[in-house]
Write a protein that holds these residues in place. Structure first.
Motif, PDB file in Angstrom:
ATOM      1  N   GLN A  27       0.815  -1.224   0.108  1.00 26.44           N
ATOM      2  CA  GLN A  27       0.176   0.082   0.012  1.00 26.44           C
ATOM      3  C   GLN A  27       0.840   1.146  -0.050  1.00 26.44           C
ATOM      4  N   LEU A  28       1.968   1.185   0.949  1.00 30.37           N
ATOM      5  CA  LEU A  28       2.777   2.375   0.842  1.00 30.37           C
ATOM      6  C   LEU A  28       3.480   2.797  -0.334  1.00 30.37           C
ATOM      7  N   VAL A  29       3.945   1.545  -1.101  1.00 29.83           N
ATOM      8  CA  VAL A  29       4.725   1.664  -2.194  1.00 29.83           C
ATOM      9  C   VAL A  29       3.808   2.086  -3.285  1.00 29.83           C
ATOM     10  N   MET A 101      13.182   7.707 -11.173  1.00 35.18           N
ATOM     11  CA  MET A 101      14.408   7.876 -12.423  1.00 35.18           C
ATOM     12  C   MET A 101      13.797   7.417 -13.705  1.00 35.18           C
ATOM     13  N   ASP A 102      14.827   6.709 -14.551  1.00 34.36           N
ATOM     14  CA  ASP A 102      14.466   6.081 -15.690  1.00 34.36           C
ATOM     15  C   ASP A 102      13.373   4.606 -15.557  1.00 34.36           C
ATOM     16  N   GLU A 103      11.882   4.996 -15.703  1.00 40.13           N
ATOM     17  CA  GLU A 103      11.166   3.996 -15.427  1.00 40.13           C
ATOM     18  C   GLU A 103      11.472   2.812 -16.172  1.00 40.13           C
ATOM     19  N   GLY A 104      11.952   2.844 -17.531  1.00 38.33           N
ATOM     20  CA  GLY A 104      12.269   1.843 -18.376  1.00 38.33           C
ATOM     21  C   GLY A 104      13.493   0.963 -17.967  1.00 38.33           C
ATOM     22  N   ALA A 105      14.181   1.606 -17.076  1.00 38.23           N
ATOM     23  CA  ALA A 105      15.281   0.736 -16.488  1.00 38.23           C
ATOM     24  C   ALA A 105      14.875  -0.181 -15.322  1.00 38.23           C
ATOM     25  N   TRP A 106      13.620  -0.129 -14.965  1.00 33.92           N
ATOM     26  CA  TRP A 106      13.145  -1.121 -13.881  1.00 33.92           C
ATOM     27  C   TRP A 106      12.735  -2.460 -14.505  1.00 33.92           C
ATOM     28  N   ARG A 107      12.811  -3.238 -13.855  1.00 37.66           N
ATOM     29  CA  ARG A 107      12.566  -4.666 -14.286  1.00 37.66           C
ATOM     30  C   ARG A 107      11.043  -5.105 -13.650  1.00 37.66           C
ATOM     31  N   THR A 108      10.592  -4.491 -12.577  1.00 33.52           N
ATOM     32  CA  THR A 108       9.422  -4.363 -12.277  1.00 33.52           C
ATOM     33  C   THR A 108       8.549  -2.996 -12.197  1.00 33.52           C
ATOM     34  N   PRO A 109       7.323  -2.876 -12.069  1.00 33.82           N
ATOM     35  CA  PRO A 109       6.444  -1.502 -12.056  1.00 33.82           C
ATOM     36  C   PRO A 109       7.034  -0.985 -10.762  1.00 33.82           C
ATOM     37  N   PRO A 110       7.543   0.340 -10.886  1.00 29.13           N
ATOM     38  CA  PRO A 110       8.185   0.907  -9.744  1.00 29.13           C
ATOM     39  C   PRO A 110       7.114   1.396  -8.606  1.00 29.13           C
ATOM     40  N   TRP A 111       5.818   1.362  -8.624  1.00 31.07           N
ATOM     41  CA  TRP A 111       4.800   1.869  -7.973  1.00 31.07           C
ATOM     42  C   TRP A 111       3.986   0.579  -7.558  1.00 31.07           C
ATOM     43  N   ARG A 119      13.182 -11.029  -2.976  1.00 33.29           N
ATOM     44  CA  ARG A 119      13.044  -9.808  -2.626  1.00 33.29           C
ATOM     45  C   ARG A 119      11.791  -8.860  -2.917  1.00 33.29           C
ATOM     46  N   TRP A 120      11.621  -7.723  -2.194  1.00 35.31           N
ATOM     47  CA  TRP A 120      10.395  -7.130  -2.713  1.00 35.31           C
ATOM     48  C   TRP A 120      10.753  -5.912  -3.195  1.00 35.31           C
ATOM     49  N   TYR A 121      10.303  -5.765  -4.582  1.00 35.19           N
ATOM     50  CA  TYR A 121      10.862  -4.546  -5.333  1.00 35.19           C
ATOM     51  C   TYR A 121       9.573  -3.322  -5.284  1.00 35.19           C
ATOM     52  N   PRO A 418      23.211  -2.517   1.287  1.00 33.24           N
ATOM     53  CA  PRO A 418      23.581  -2.233  -0.011  1.00 33.24           C
ATOM     54  C   PRO A 418      22.883  -2.736  -1.374  1.00 33.24           C
ATOM     55  N   LYS A 419      22.542  -4.182  -1.128  1.00 32.26           N
ATOM     56  CA  LYS A 419      21.649  -4.551  -2.429  1.00 32.26           C
ATOM     57  C   LYS A 419      20.448  -3.978  -2.676  1.00 32.26           C
ATOM     58  N   CYS A 420      19.942  -3.108  -1.675  1.00 32.48           N
ATOM     59  CA  CYS A 420      18.587  -2.387  -1.931  1.00 32.48           C
ATOM     60  C   CYS A 420      18.567  -1.470  -2.999  1.00 32.48           C
ATOM     61  N   LEU A 421      19.800  -0.889  -3.473  1.00 35.25           N
ATOM     62  CA  LEU A 421      19.994  -0.037  -4.285  1.00 35.25           C
ATOM     63  C   LEU A 421      18.749   1.297  -4.214  1.00 35.25           C
ATOM     64  N   ILE A 422      19.050   1.810  -3.027  1.00 35.43           N
ATOM     65  CA  ILE A 422      18.193   2.945  -2.964  1.00 35.43           C
ATOM     66  C   ILE A 422      18.431   4.003  -3.804  1.00 35.43           C
ATOM     67  N   HIS A 423      17.494   4.749  -4.140  1.00 39.02           N
ATOM     68  CA  HIS A 423      17.678   6.208  -4.927  1.00 39.02           C
ATOM     69  C   HIS A 423      17.903   5.627  -6.425  1.00 39.02           C
ATOM     70  N   ALA A 424      17.966   4.371  -6.709  1.00 38.88           N
ATOM     71  CA  ALA A 424      18.202   3.978  -8.110  1.00 38.88           C
ATOM     72  C   ALA A 424      17.025   3.249  -8.644  1.00 38.88           C
ATOM     73  N   PRO A 425      16.842   2.983  -9.856  1.00 42.07           N
ATOM     74  CA  PRO A 425      16.123   1.995 -10.541  1.00 42.07           C
ATOM     75  C   PRO A 425      16.204   0.574  -9.900  1.00 42.07           C
ATOM     76  N   ASN A 426      15.043  -0.210  -9.812  1.00 42.85           N
ATOM     77  CA  ASN A 426      15.003  -1.463  -9.185  1.00 42.85           C
ATOM     78  C   ASN A 426      15.303  -1.486  -7.520  1.00 42.85           C
ATOM     79  N   GLU A 427      15.050  -0.416  -7.042  1.00 39.36           N
ATOM     80  CA  GLU A 427      14.993  -0.606  -5.472  1.00 39.36           C
ATOM     81  C   GLU A 427      14.345  -1.581  -4.946  1.00 39.36           C
TER      82      GLU A 427
END
Length: 450
Positions: A27-29, A101-111, A119-121, A418-427
């Protein structure tokens, strides 16, 4: 009830709450709570703030408030008074997030929270909505609180606009506490319980170089005509030496990190450094990341490749971020940076430097009762001794808390490994980190008063 039985009971309750934690995070995401109305509707932040207020009210905090801050964002404050003679703990988090950032770089929907390879993306799944869920799960596991608890959720942390800092200064009694848990950091690695002891400060500037009244044909004028973009490139290149060390006179750059080290092989993997590309700097990874300054070029305004013309640029601009370690004064670092940019601008080009913001480094006190209780709680939750680290990022609010509540112990932790990739695509976030950190926080709240 023995200590072992209490721990086992809390562990079982937290484990049973993880399906709800996933629903909470989903819900938060889904809220596109980027605190920048130029990019996203402000209603998304409003929805996130109200959700946080409602969730913590349902978790047992009894006094709930939505407070507009100086920058227009909303701070959620929820509290439950301490029993007579017991201490109060302040839990911090923020519900705003970075843009995708670049939504095209996400492997899953960012929202949309998506499970993949355990993992939960999703944007904010770790920074910092995962930490909101950590706090929430800890409170749900421990309905009979032996301490007072105040929750504050910030609404503009990622924009660095200082709304909550000014709010704390104007309302010191509202958030006063004996221990402050900053839920906006994380472990050295997944499964390694870690308290962050230091934060770098920062100085952000925009530098503009102008050389001509307007662009000129590169064939007719190129050569003697001073190229503003070339001048900017020369200035930016001067900020690091050939090994990649930040070199600004007046900003010390040879400090050594005395604590836990960060193996270069692990950093290569964590940062996804391309094969064959060397790390920068003469120090160890820990030295470069936690003990020394780092200058990053965040962005450049220049003619784009597509659509560019055969013309000598007349103006170029860059946004710079200088991270400074504990022991470095940000005002002095800003003056040193300005002096460096002025001195290295070639051809007497016109240079303008705009200060966007600055924040002081931070070092937490250690050894107090809250730290002792939290270290024990982390060790118990993970089944291994807790360690400490620095962090290369900045949280200016920590210095405001330290100045406003000088007797409070401030501890920095969270789910953002570190593997969370905060601030980057695929967080993403490791749900086991949410579970272990929620248990550690519940254990801390259960034992701190004793």
């Amino acid at each position: 009830m023995t200590e072992d039985a209490r721990t086992a009971g809390l562990r079982a309750r937290v484990a049973a709450l993880m399906s709800q934690a996933k629903s909470d995070l989903a819900q938060l995401v889904s809220f596109r709570s980027v605190a920048d109305p130029r990019q996203f509707p402000p209603e998304e932040c409003d929805l996130a703030a109200q959700w946080v207020a409602d969730a913590f009210a349902a978790a047992g905090l009894t006094k709930i408030g939505l407070h507009e801050t100086q920058d227009g964002s909303t701070a959620v404050v929820a509290s439950r008074q301490a029993p007579e003679g017991a201490p109060t703990v302040l839990l911090y988090c923020h519900y705003d997030v970075q843009p995708p950032m670049d939504e095209g770089a996400w492997r899953t929907p960012p929202w949309e929270l998506t499970e993949r390879d355990g993992r939960w993306y999703g944007r904010g799944s770790a920074d910092c909505k995962g930490n909101i869920v950590m706090h929430l799960t800890a409170l749900r596991a421990l309905p009979d609180l032996p301490v007072g608890v105040t929750l504050v959720a910030e609404g503009s942390e990622e924009q660095g606009s200082g709304g909550l800092e000014r709010f704390v200064e104007a309302n010191p009694d509202l958030l006063r506490a004996d221990a402050i848990v900053i839920g906006d950091c994380g472990n050295f690695a997944a499964g390694v319980p870690t308290l962050t002891e230091t934060l770098r400060g920062n100085v952000n500037v925009v530098v503009t170089i102008e050389t001509l009244a307007g662009p000129l044909h590169s064939g007719m004028f190129g050569g003697p005509a001073p190229d503003a973009l070339a001048a900017l490139i020369q200035v930016l290149a001067s900020l690091r030496d050939e090994r990649g060390n930040t070199t600004i006179a007046g900003v010390p750059g040879d400090q050594v990190w005395p604590g836990v080290q960060y193996p270069s092989e692990q950093f290569h993997a964590d940062a996804a450094v391309l094969r064959g590309v060397e790390l920068t700097g003469d120090g160890t990874v820990a030295d470069m990341l936690w003990a020394r300054p780092a200058l990053t070029v965040l962005g450049i305004d220049a003619p784009p490749v597509v659509g560019s013309a055969a013309a000598v640029p007349s103006i170029a601009r860059a946004r710079l971020n200088l991270r400074i370690p504990p022991g470095t004064d940000p005002a002095q670092a800003y003056r040193a940076l300005v002096a460096h940019l002025d001195a290295h601008t070639p051809w007497h080009a016109e240079v303008t430097i705009e200060l966007e913001g600055m924040g002081a480094p931070f070092r937490s006190r250690t050894g107090g009762p809250a730290h002792v209780a939290m270290e024990a709680a982390l060790s118990t939750s993970y089944g291994r001794p807790a360690t400490t680290q620095g962090q290369g990022g900045s949280i200016p609010l920590c210095n405001v808390f330290a100045a406003t509540y000088p007797d409070a112990e401030i501890m920095l932790l969270g789910v953002e490994e570190p593997k969370c990739l905060i601030h980057a695509p695929n967080e993403s976030v490791d749900p086991k980190e949410i579970e272990h950190m929620a248990l550690a926080e519940a254990l801390f709240l259960a034992t701190y008063a004793g």
